[in-house]
Design a protein around this motif. Structure first.
Motif, PDB file in Angstrom:
ATOM      1  N   PRO A   1      10.246   2.012   0.786  1.00 50.51           N
ATOM      2  CA  PRO A   1       9.191   2.531   1.591  1.00 50.51           C
ATOM      3  C   PRO A   1       7.742   2.666   1.094  1.00 50.51           C
ATOM      4  N   MET A   2       7.857   2.893  -0.252  1.00 52.82           N
ATOM      5  CA  MET A   2       6.806   3.403  -0.912  1.00 52.82           C
ATOM      6  C   MET A   2       5.922   1.901  -1.004  1.00 52.82           C
ATOM      7  N   ILE A   3       6.604   0.705  -1.508  1.00 52.18           N
ATOM      8  CA  ILE A   3       5.998  -0.500  -1.581  1.00 52.18           C
ATOM      9  C   ILE A   3       5.385  -0.989  -0.108  1.00 52.18           C
ATOM     10  N   GLN A   4       6.144  -0.607   0.927  1.00 55.87           N
ATOM     11  CA  GLN A   4       5.709  -1.085   2.243  1.00 55.87           C
ATOM     12  C   GLN A   4       4.497  -0.144   2.522  1.00 55.87           C
ATOM     13  N   GLN A   5       4.600   1.179   2.170  1.00 54.66           N
ATOM     14  CA  GLN A   5       3.192   1.937   2.454  1.00 54.66           C
ATOM     15  C   GLN A   5       2.057   1.353   1.492  1.00 54.66           C
ATOM     16  N   LEU A   6       2.271   1.038   0.638  1.00 50.77           N
ATOM     17  CA  LEU A   6       1.118   0.501  -0.283  1.00 50.77           C
ATOM     18  C   LEU A   6       0.513  -0.925   0.252  1.00 50.77           C
ATOM     19  N   GLU A   7       1.400  -1.650   0.840  1.00 45.83           N
ATOM     20  CA  GLU A   7       0.966  -2.914   1.524  1.00 45.83           C
ATOM     21  C   GLU A   7       0.217  -2.685   2.703  1.00 45.83           C
ATOM     22  N   LYS A   8       0.581  -1.604   3.597  1.00 48.98           N
ATOM     23  CA  LYS A   8      -0.150  -1.168   4.783  1.00 48.98           C
ATOM     24  C   LYS A   8      -1.511  -0.585   4.430  1.00 48.98           C
ATOM     25  N   SER A   9      -1.358   0.042   3.192  1.00 50.98           N
ATOM     26  CA  SER A   9      -2.736   0.770   2.909  1.00 50.98           C
ATOM     27  C   SER A   9      -3.723  -0.141   2.486  1.00 50.98           C
ATOM     28  N   LEU A  10      -3.366  -1.321   2.134  1.00 44.59           N
ATOM     29  CA  LEU A  10      -4.593  -2.209   1.628  1.00 44.59           C
ATOM     30  C   LEU A  10      -4.943  -3.321   2.622  1.00 44.59           C
ATOM     31  N   PRO A  11      -5.897  -3.295   3.469  1.00 44.19           N
ATOM     32  CA  PRO A  11      -6.355  -4.026   4.413  1.00 44.19           C
ATOM     33  C   PRO A  11      -6.712  -5.370   3.944  1.00 44.19           C
ATOM     34  N   GLU A  12      -6.455  -6.485   4.670  1.00 41.03           N
ATOM     35  CA  GLU A  12      -6.602  -7.908   4.190  1.00 41.03           C
ATOM     36  C   GLU A  12      -7.943  -7.978   3.839  1.00 41.03           C
ATOM     37  N   GLY A  13      -8.959  -7.670   4.716  1.00 40.45           N
ATOM     38  CA  GLY A  13     -10.549  -7.734   4.525  1.00 40.45           C
ATOM     39  C   GLY A  13     -10.827  -7.137   3.193  1.00 40.45           C
ATOM     40  N   TYR A  14     -10.307  -6.122   2.884  1.00 38.65           N
ATOM     41  CA  TYR A  14     -10.655  -5.188   1.524  1.00 38.65           C
ATOM     42  C   TYR A  14     -10.047  -5.877   0.397  1.00 38.65           C
TER      43      TYR A  14
ATOM     44  N   GLU B   1     -13.709   1.803   1.605  1.00 43.47           N
ATOM     45  CA  GLU B   1     -12.413   1.180   1.674  1.00 43.47           C
ATOM     46  C   GLU B   1     -11.378   1.949   0.621  1.00 43.47           C
ATOM     47  N   TYR B   2     -11.918   2.004  -0.515  1.00 41.92           N
ATOM     48  CA  TYR B   2     -11.247   2.755  -1.737  1.00 41.92           C
ATOM     49  C   TYR B   2     -10.699   4.267  -1.314  1.00 41.92           C
ATOM     50  N   ASP B   3     -11.571   4.893  -0.809  1.00 42.23           N
ATOM     51  CA  ASP B   3     -11.157   6.338  -0.389  1.00 42.23           C
ATOM     52  C   ASP B   3     -10.241   6.177   0.955  1.00 42.23           C
ATOM     53  N   GLN B   4     -10.311   5.241   1.702  1.00 43.65           N
ATOM     54  CA  GLN B   4      -9.387   5.175   2.779  1.00 43.65           C
ATOM     55  C   GLN B   4      -8.070   4.867   2.215  1.00 43.65           C
ATOM     56  N   PHE B   5      -7.904   3.799   1.360  1.00 47.14           N
ATOM     57  CA  PHE B   5      -6.885   3.340   0.687  1.00 47.14           C
ATOM     58  C   PHE B   5      -6.098   4.523   0.038  1.00 47.14           C
ATOM     59  N   SER B   6      -6.748   5.121  -0.666  1.00 46.27           N
ATOM     60  CA  SER B   6      -6.180   6.361  -1.679  1.00 46.27           C
ATOM     61  C   SER B   6      -5.586   7.334  -0.708  1.00 46.27           C
ATOM     62  N   LYS B   7      -6.472   7.584   0.338  1.00 45.16           N
ATOM     63  CA  LYS B   7      -6.029   8.719   1.162  1.00 45.16           C
ATOM     64  C   LYS B   7      -4.633   8.095   2.315  1.00 45.16           C
ATOM     65  N   ASN B   8      -4.749   6.914   2.435  1.00 45.57           N
ATOM     66  CA  ASN B   8      -3.388   6.240   3.170  1.00 45.57           C
ATOM     67  C   ASN B   8      -2.262   6.344   2.463  1.00 45.57           C
ATOM     68  N   PHE B   9      -2.551   5.979   1.209  1.00 48.18           N
ATOM     69  CA  PHE B   9      -1.302   5.746   0.205  1.00 48.18           C
ATOM     70  C   PHE B   9      -0.828   6.953  -0.445  1.00 48.18           C
ATOM     71  N   PHE B  10      -1.932   7.580  -1.338  1.00 47.22           N
ATOM     72  CA  PHE B  10      -1.441   8.629  -1.885  1.00 47.22           C
ATOM     73  C   PHE B  10      -1.694  10.166  -1.210  1.00 47.22           C
TER      74      PHE B  10
END
Length: 188
Positions: free
Chosen positions: A48-61, A121-130
């Motif tokens: 589940p953590m791996i899946q959340q990581l992948e969801k937290s990294l948008p393709e454009g980013y 994007e990094y801020d959003q990624f961090s908040k979505n994953f961590f």
């Protein structure tokens, strides 16, 4: 005597050509090989953590980061970048599990620096994953504290299957052993 020098020169030139050719055909620093599924995690507990990581990294980013890194490092091959980014994602997973994880790969750290350049994007990624911002702390120590590297290796190899590219990106694993004082070994 001139004939001997001529023969020696021809043989020496042939030797150099063979050495140069064999050196050019050696395995590249990072091999172009398939990635293990789910980051090569060795336990389903972290899927589940791996899946959340992948969801937290948008393709454009991801594409923007890759474009910047490859523009800065034109000698990097696409697959070398992809493998280094793959290993950076493993590092991110380790950061989600542990309080602190030292960075032992200058190449993965370069990609992390580029991730930070896209601040929103990094801020959003961090908040979505961590759930909070993952701060970057540069490793100021060019030679890591042996216990930190030994612990890193132990956690990494417990979590992930390591291959040729892993050791090329992080450096050789298990060169430094964990001290007994950190382990629950009877009689230690």
């Amino acid at each position: 005597m001139d004939l001997i020098l001529l023969v020696f020169g021809v043989l020496f030139t042939a030797f150099l050509i063979i050495v140069i050719y064999k050196g050019a055909s050696r395995d590249p620093f990072i091999k172009n090989e398939p990635f293990p599924e789910n980051l090569g995690i060795q336990t389903d507990d972290y899927l589940p953590m791996i899946q959340q990581l992948e969801k937290s990294l948008p393709e454009g980013y991801i594409e923007n980061i890759k474009n910047r890194v490859l523009r800065e490092h034109p000698k990097w091959k696409d697959y070398a970048y992809d493998w280094t980014f793959f290993e950076l994602k493993r590092y991110v997973v380790m950061n989600a599990i542990l309080k602190t994880v030292p960075m032992f790969s200058s190449k993965a750290d370069e990609i992390w620096h580029e991730m930070l350049m896209f601040t929103r994007e990094y801020d959003q990624f961090s908040k979505n994953f961590f759930g909070e911002y993952l701060h970057h702390s540069p490793n100021m120590n060019s030679t890591p504290i042996p216990g930190e590297r030994a612990f890193f290796d132990w956690v990494y190899l417990t979590l992930f299957e390591a291959g040729h590219n892993s050791s090329r990106i992080w450096g050789a694993f298990c060169k430094i052993l964990l001290k007994k004082k950190y382990l629950m070994i009877s009689g230690a």
